[in-house]
Design a protein around this motif. Structure first.
Motif, mmCIF file in Angstrom:
data_model
loop_
_atom_site.group_PDB
_atom_site.id
_atom_site.type_symbol
_atom_site.label_atom_id
_atom_site.label_comp_id
_atom_site.label_asym_id
_atom_site.label_seq_id
_atom_site.Cartn_x
_atom_site.Cartn_y
_atom_site.Cartn_z
ATOM 1 N N THR A 282 0.837 -1.209 0.000
ATOM 2 C CA THR A 282 0.000 0.000 0.000
ATOM 3 C C THR A 282 0.870 1.256 0.000
ATOM 4 O OG1 THR A 282 -0.114 0.065 2.413
ATOM 5 C CG2 THR A 282 -1.861 -1.117 1.296
ATOM 6 N N ILE A 283 0.339 2.306 -0.612
ATOM 7 C CA ILE A 283 0.998 3.614 -0.488
ATOM 8 C C ILE A 283 -0.026 4.628 0.014
ATOM 9 C CG2 ILE A 283 2.804 3.263 -2.218
ATOM 10 C CD1 ILE A 283 1.087 4.849 -4.204
ATOM 11 N N ARG A 284 0.474 5.581 0.793
ATOM 12 C CA ARG A 284 -0.341 6.704 1.237
ATOM 13 C C ARG A 284 0.267 7.928 0.581
ATOM 14 N NH1 ARG A 284 -0.009 2.190 3.545
ATOM 15 N NH2 ARG A 284 -0.999 1.790 5.544
ATOM 16 N N VAL A 285 -0.539 8.699 -0.126
ATOM 17 C CA VAL A 285 -0.010 9.838 -0.871
ATOM 18 C C VAL A 285 -0.624 11.118 -0.308
ATOM 19 C CG1 VAL A 285 0.331 10.828 -3.167
ATOM 20 C CG2 VAL A 285 0.093 8.347 -2.909
ATOM 21 N N LEU A 344 -4.703 10.266 -0.137
ATOM 22 C CA LEU A 344 -5.325 9.082 -0.723
ATOM 23 C C LEU A 344 -4.437 7.868 -0.521
ATOM 24 C CD1 LEU A 344 -3.850 8.679 -3.714
ATOM 25 C CD2 LEU A 344 -5.376 10.540 -4.299
ATOM 26 N N TYR A 345 -5.088 6.721 -0.540
ATOM 27 C CA TYR A 345 -4.408 5.439 -0.369
ATOM 28 C C TYR A 345 -4.516 4.659 -1.661
ATOM 29 C CZ TYR A 345 -4.078 5.254 4.740
ATOM 30 O OH TYR A 345 -3.754 5.451 6.041
ATOM 31 N N ALA A 346 -3.570 3.760 -1.860
ATOM 32 C CA ALA A 346 -3.719 2.805 -2.953
ATOM 33 C C ALA A 346 -3.112 1.495 -2.486
ATOM 34 C CB ALA A 346 -3.011 3.317 -4.194
ATOM 35 N N LYS A 387 4.165 7.534 1.554
ATOM 36 C CA LYS A 387 4.638 6.527 2.513
ATOM 37 C C LYS A 387 4.208 5.159 1.995
ATOM 38 C CE LYS A 387 3.837 4.909 7.265
ATOM 39 N NZ LYS A 387 4.940 4.029 7.418
ATOM 40 N N ALA A 388 5.200 4.304 1.791
ATOM 41 C CA ALA A 388 4.911 2.966 1.268
ATOM 42 C C ALA A 388 4.967 1.957 2.408
ATOM 43 C CB ALA A 388 5.933 2.602 0.205
#
Ligand SMILES: Cc1cc2nc3c(=O)[nH]c(=O)nc-3n(C[C@H](O)[C@H](O)[C@H](O)COP(=O)(O)OP(=O)(O)OC[C@H]3O[C@@H](n4cnc5c(N)ncnc54)[C@H](O)[C@@H]3O)c2cc1C
Length: 465
Positions: A282-285, A344-346, A387-388
């Motif tokens: 996951t990444i948080r941008v 946002l998250y992915a 943040k990954a």
């Protein structure tokens, strides 16, 4: 004096069970959490004024599901924001259901098949669902449609619900969860972040006179004459209790905290052989300004995600993530980002290659960013930081090889084949975690286990055996 329960772990299963035992059964509850976070994979924390969640979350039925039921039982309230029907983004095009399938070019007869499938699922009895747990979702889907686009969407859904491959997903459990979602139409995100849920449960424990301790790992569950009688903490302190409820995963609980010597060999082998769900990257941008008013996006790079999965399994990191689940958290809950900013998250499925995560982290991060760039071409101009978090991050906090859910809901590990809430070797020891929930998705599976522990103890009059 009230009977006392020690709870090991503050995840949804542990904090939920602890709150129910404290508030509804009047037990004196002491909860010990080994990390600095409350809530396990549901915990939230702050960074630079943004609020981040450990996982990336949509709660299946929000206040209408098992988490909502616990909140109601323990007299705590939180507010929910609906995710609404997600935007589907395939390749470079946006789609909205229910129109999406026809716009994607799925032939009329396959669309009809799909409609029949959903109608059949809604009409199924409990017995039908249990029977269907012997059939995998790919085969079940094949009875209604052979369209590869539909199959790719279902593979994505199986990944998003259970983090297991389509051909290992029990069609019965999928149908159960789909039906709950369709009946309740209440998928949502908690205001205050996913951590607001375990924090509310812990508040209920404290209001009822119990205690919640962070950074206090439990080293052993004490067993005397076949009964759990308390725990030993990492500093050697002994806390005696009438009941122990473990929210640590079932393997750690049985094999490390209790010890295999307390069980028969067949059970120990069964516990050792349990398989975890798959992992996610996951990444948080964090963005310097809002770039979208989407709330929740499902992204498929193309319809080849099944072939991609095989390549990923062999160790390849794709250039662009084949699929992404993208909640835009500050559009769901504006308190997740400072005024005028966006977060946002992915998240995408990845293989649990913990040993290689160090060298592949940068590639996975880029693969997720490349997917996001397709959805939001102006992304890079507004990034403050990214943040990954790979499975190694989850593993470093909670173990379990960094998997997403807990014990996987696969054909051989579902329904009555899951480990139970009642420990079979040690009396007065209960397991409340996603590993021992019977039905549900992620956090709701853990909440299901918490409710079952509570109902079991209530039926026993909350008296230790
Ligand atoms: C990236 C990601 C995305 C996800 N997305 C979703 C989603 O969208 N929707 C959803 O519902 N679910 C989602 N999940 C899954 C969901 O978070 C988990 O299934 C659920 O939270 C598990 O809850 P649990 O109570 O079983 O255990 P956990 O959350 O694992 O909590 C167990 C707790 O016990 C503590 N503990 C363990 N051993 C000890 C010990 N010896 N002493 C003291 N404490 C101990 C741990 O530190 C931890 O806090 C996601 C998870 C991840 C990682």
């Amino acid at each position: 004096m009230s009977p006392k329960a020690v709870v090991v772990g503050s995840g949804i299963g542990g904090s939920g069970a602890g709150a129910l035992l404290a508030v509804r059964l009047g037990l004196e509850v002491e909860l010990y959490e080994k990390t600095h976070l409350l809530g396990g994979r549901y915990a939230s924390y702050e960074r630079d004024g943004f609020r981040l969640d450990v996982g990336c979350h949509a709660v299946g039925s929000s206040e209408k599901g098992p988490i909502g039921k616990i909140l109601e039982e323990v007299g705590e309230r939180i507010d929910w924001v609906r995710t609404k029907s997600p935007v589907y983004f395939v390749g470079d095009r946006r789609y909205r259901f229910p129109r999406a399938a026809s716009e994607m070019g799925v032939p009329a007869q396959d669309l009809e098949g799909l409609m029949r499938l959903f109608a059949d699922v809604m009409a199924m009895t409990e017995a039908d669902l249990a029977e269907l747990d012997r059939t995998d979702l790919r085969r079940f889907l094949g009875r209604y449609t052979q369209d590869r686009r539909v199959e790719a969407l279902f593979a994505f859904l199986a990944g998003m619900y259970f983090c297991v491959p389509l051909e290992e997903t029990p069609a019965g459990e999928w149908a159960f969860c789909h039906r709950e979602l369709a009946r309740n139409l209440s998928t949502g995100y908690p205001v205050g972040g996913t951590g607001a849920i375990p924090e509310a449960f812990c508040r209920a424990i404290e209001k009822a006179g119990g205690a919640v301790h962070r950074r206090r790992p439990v080293r052993r569950i004490l067993v005397e004459n076949g009964r759990a009688v308390g725990v030993t903490l990492d500093d050697g302190t002994v806390r005696r209790a009438d009941f122990v409820v473990s929210n640590a995963d079932v393997k750690t609980t049985v094999l490390d905290l209790v010890g295999p010597e307390h069980y028969d060999g067949v059970y120990v082998e069964r516990i050792r052989s349990l398989r975890w769900a798959h992992c996610a990257f996951t990444i948080r941008v964090a963005l310097d300004r809002p770039i979208t008013d989407d709330r929740f996006v499902v992204y498929l790079r193309d319809f080849d995600i099944l072939e991609d999965r095989d390549r990923i399994r062999k160790g390849c990191v794709p250039e662009t993530a084949p699929s992404l689940m993208v909640p835009i958290l500050s559009n769901l809950d504006p308190t997740a980002a400072p005024e005028g900013k966006q977060i946002l998250y992915a998240g995408t499925g990845c293989w649990p290659d913990l040993a290689r995560m160090g060298e592949t982290r940068a590639q996975w991060k880029e693969a997720c960013l490349n997917g996001l760039r397709r959805i939001y071409p102006n992304l890079d101009r507004h990034i403050l930081w990214v943040k990954a978090a790979g499975p190694d991050y989850i593993d470093s906090l909670f173990g379990e090889e960094g998997n997403v859910i807990g014990v996987a809901q696969t054909l051989d590990q579902v329904g009555s084949s899951r480990p139970g809430i009642v420990d079979p070797g040690v009396r007065n020891l209960y397991h409340a975690s996603a590993d021992t929930g019977v039905h549900g998705i992620g956090g709701e599976l853990a909440a299901d286990a918490a409710l079952r522990v509570y109902e079991h103890l209530r039926a026993l009059g909350a008296r230790p055996a």
